[in-house]
Design a protein around this motif. Structure first.
Motif: not given
Length: 354
Positions: A142-168
């Motif tokens: 559940l904590n992992h779900f709260i961190q990542l949300g529902g985009f499957a691609s987020m499982h492959k993105i490094n923690t420090d790059e997630r926000n920029i990835y979504l913004q792009k």
């Protein structure tokens, strides 16, 4: 243009580690709607890979090499000459003309009125679908779900790059006004706010017409980037606003409020399970068909909960509510109450139970 169509026809489709979704395809014709990165293309490709390769043609209509006028002239004959049974127009635009094939599948963010296509709405992963991407299901899921949300691609993105990835991703799919609206929506997640209020705030920092903002706001709602919740028995009242995925909160806003994030999570589960809900004063979600009230209390406290129930007692009595579900992070208990059955249920049990 036929050279490009030939390239598409011979191209090998690749789908890595496909996880089954609750939306499935068969031999019928479909229109699949959903926001960017919701998984439309992956579902379609996975289906095509179950077919004989020579029987289908997959076209990603966002390919900049495509000349739509020329494709409209040659697509029908190409499909006929190659005995194409299944034609997929991924990222479809209305300028593209349909051709006669046994099965047609289109994907798009926007819904189009086609009587000959079955419409499927695809959302980012719900909690049950998310668990398929986890190596194991334990208390950390559940904590992992709260961190990542529902985009499957987020499982492959490094923690420090997630926000920029979504913004792009959002910057590529949305225009400037739509992105500005979505940023404000992230700030006001799970709160009552109108398009007019958003206009008043945006006009303070940029030049914008009211008509253009209203149109852009409606586009975001139609595409599914923003969801609205109506007040029960007051259709003209200001609606509450929710994001398409909780991961956008941290990507677009510095505002921190876990209670509102948790409420957005619960709303999305209700939306994806197609349970009609409303809000009312002091009530997060009222489900008339289930005769149920849902309260979002991540860290439920029984003493405060009783006070909360007292404040909404008139609503409970007036509408003869028989069930009150309090969704928490990890607490599970049934409470004795003279008016209605009250259950405190952890989010993961509630989400999987329904």
């Amino acid at each position: 243009m036929e050279t490009l169509l030939e390239e598409f026809y011979k191209m090998d489709l690749i789908v890595e580690k496909f996880h089954a979704r609750k939306v499935r395809l068969d031999d019928k014709s479909y229109q699949i709607n959903g926001i960017t990165n919701s998984g439309k293309s992956k579902i379609v490709k996975n289906y095509l890979l179950s077919l004989k390769k020579s029987s289908y043609l997959y076209i990603d209509c966002s390919d900049i090499r495509i000349d739509i006028k020329l494709m409209n002239l040659s697509l029908s004959s190409f499909c006929h000459q190659n005995n194409i049974i299944s034609l997929v127009l991924d990222n479809y635009t209305p300028d593209i003309k349909f051709v006669q094939v046994t099965q047609l599948i289109i994907t798009s963010e926007l819904y189009y009125q086609f009587s000959n296509l079955i419409t499927l709405q695809l959302y980012p992963l719900d909690y049950e679908e998310f668990l398929a991407y986890e190596y194991k299901y334990d208390s950390s899921a559940l904590n992992h779900f709260i961190q990542l949300g529902g985009f499957a691609s987020m499982h492959k993105i490094n923690t420090d790059e997630r926000n920029i990835y979504l913004q792009k991703i959002l910057s590529l799919k949305l225009n400037d006004i739509e992105l500005n609206i979505l940023i404000l929506a992230a700030k006001f997640m799970s709160q009552k706010i109108s398009a007019h209020t958003i206009y008043d705030r945006l006009k303070q920092t940029r030049k914008i017409s009211k008509d253009k903002l209203y149109k852009s706001y409606e586009q975001l709602v139609q595409k599914g980037y923003i969801h609205q919740l109506e007040k029960f028995a007051h259709s003209r009242a200001t609606k509450k606003i929710y994001l398409c995925d909780i991961s956008l909160k941290s990507a677009l806003s510095l505002e921190k409020n876990f209670g509102r994030l948790f409420e957005n999570m619960i709303f999305l589960e209700l939306l994806k399970s197609k349970r009609k809900s409303y809000y009312s004063e002091g009530i997060d979600f009222y489900l008339p068909q289930q005769n149920e009230i849902i309260l979002c209390k991540p860290f439920a406290d029984e003493r405060r909960l009783f006070k909360k129930l007292e404040s909404i007692e008139s609503f409970i009595v007036s509408y003869e509510v028989r069930k009150i579900t309090v969704i928490s992070m990890n607490k599970e208990v049934s409470i004795s109450h003279p008016i209605a059955k009250v259950d405190i249920i952890p989010f993961d049990i509630w989400a999987l139970g329904d």
